[in-house]
Design an enzyme around this catalytic site. Structure first.
Site, short mmCIF file in Angstrom:
data_model
loop_
_atom_site.label_atom_id
_atom_site.label_comp_id
_atom_site.label_asym_id
_atom_site.label_seq_id
_atom_site.Cartn_x
_atom_site.Cartn_y
_atom_site.Cartn_z
N HIS A 1 -7.93 -4.74 -2.41
CA HIS A 1 -6.77 -4.08 -1.81
C HIS A 1 -6.45 -4.70 -0.45
O HIS A 1 -7.33 -4.87 0.38
CB HIS A 1 -7.07 -2.58 -1.64
CG HIS A 1 -5.87 -1.76 -1.31
ND1 HIS A 1 -5.02 -1.29 -2.28
CD2 HIS A 1 -5.37 -1.33 -0.13
CE1 HIS A 1 -4.05 -0.59 -1.72
NE2 HIS A 1 -4.25 -0.60 -0.41
N CYS B 1 0.84 -1.19 0.00
CA CYS B 1 0.00 0.00 0.00
C CYS B 1 0.89 1.25 0.00
O CYS B 1 1.59 1.49 -0.97
CB CYS B 1 -0.95 -0.06 1.20
SG CYS B 1 -2.18 1.24 1.29
N ASP C 1 -9.59 -3.75 -6.77
CA ASP C 1 -9.02 -2.80 -5.82
C ASP C 1 -9.76 -1.47 -5.92
O ASP C 1 -9.73 -0.81 -6.96
CB ASP C 1 -7.53 -2.60 -6.13
CG ASP C 1 -6.79 -1.90 -5.01
OD1 ASP C 1 -7.40 -1.05 -4.33
OD2 ASP C 1 -5.59 -2.20 -4.82
#
Length: 245
Positions: free
Chosen positions: A212, A132, A179
């Site tokens: 994600h 991330c 995502d």
């Protein structure tokens, strides 16, 4: 569209109940979590946190997993004592929070970590993995530090700028098909720009049906359908490090 200046919020997912195999140390002006490899092969990997900070058990679990494959790992506090994002926080304040945590203004911390790995851990070959926010750090490091031999950027938001495609060494990019933070359009742009500008080995891999955080913030046992993708992504990560470090 999500970008580094205005990213979409991401959920913390499953916080692992994990104590860790390493220890916390002081590395010049920052703290870090270090796990020594059971095999001293002179290889090390910097593991970069997501927005939830260097003490998140999930990130330490990933660092320990990598260490079990023959690498000394270090999870530095790249926020340098600043508070990580609170999963219960007000997302409207997130852009302001992020201003003091620029993923591309971490060279002082990277320099300190590299010195520590070379001097204290006798590392001769070094790679980097990030998740991330940490995926952005990896992308920055791989365009800035030729001494870092391999990188794995896991769902790191992409900035569309010419200077981010000149990778110094082999880099693997892992994304999730579903995502909410990184649209597939951004991934397509990355692939096209790497084809145009990059002269080192790279791979961009998108995992079908995943969201994600799936590599490090989702339990392997949460869904039988997800488990093969989680395991494959983690295996790909290790294989990339093994190939290029």
């Amino acid at each position: 569209m999500a970008n580094e200046a205005n990213p979409c919020p991401c959920d913390i997912g499953h916080r692992l109940d994990y104590g860790g195999m390493g220890q916390e140390v002081q590395v010049e002006h920052i703290k870090a979590y270090v796990t020594r490899s059971p095999v001293d092969a002179g290889k090390a990997v910097i593991v970069v946190q997501d927005i939830f900070g260097w003490q998140l058990s999930n990130t330490r679990y990933m660092a320990d997993m990598i260490a079990g494959n023959g690498y000394t790992t270090i999870v530095p506090d790249f926020f340098v004592g600043q508070e990580p994002w609170d999963p219960a926080g007000d997302w409207s304040t997130f852009p302001e929070w992020l201003k003091s945590r620029n993923a591309r203004k971490i060279n002082r911390e990277v320099d300190a970590v590299l010195r520590y790995l070379k001097q204290q851990c006798h590392a001769q070959k070094i790679g980097i993995v990030g998740f991330c926010w940490g995926g952005i750090v990896v992308h920055h490091v791989m365009t800035t530090y030729p001494e870092v031999r391999a990188g794995v950027s896991v769902y790191g938001i992409i900035r569309d700028s010419e200077d981010v495609y000149n990778l110094k060494n082999p880099t693997l990019f892992i994304f999730a098909e579903n995502d909410a933070v990184i649209p597939l359009e951004q991934v397509s742009i990355l692939i096209q720009k790497l084809k145009e500008h990059c002269i080192v080995n790279y791979q961009v891999k998108t995992f079908s049906g995943q969201t994600h955080g799936f590599v490090h913030r989702k339990r392997e046992d949460c869904s039988p359908a997800d488990k093969p993708y989680i395991e494959e992504a983690r295996r790909n990560l290790i294989e990339w490090l093994n190939k290029y470090i």
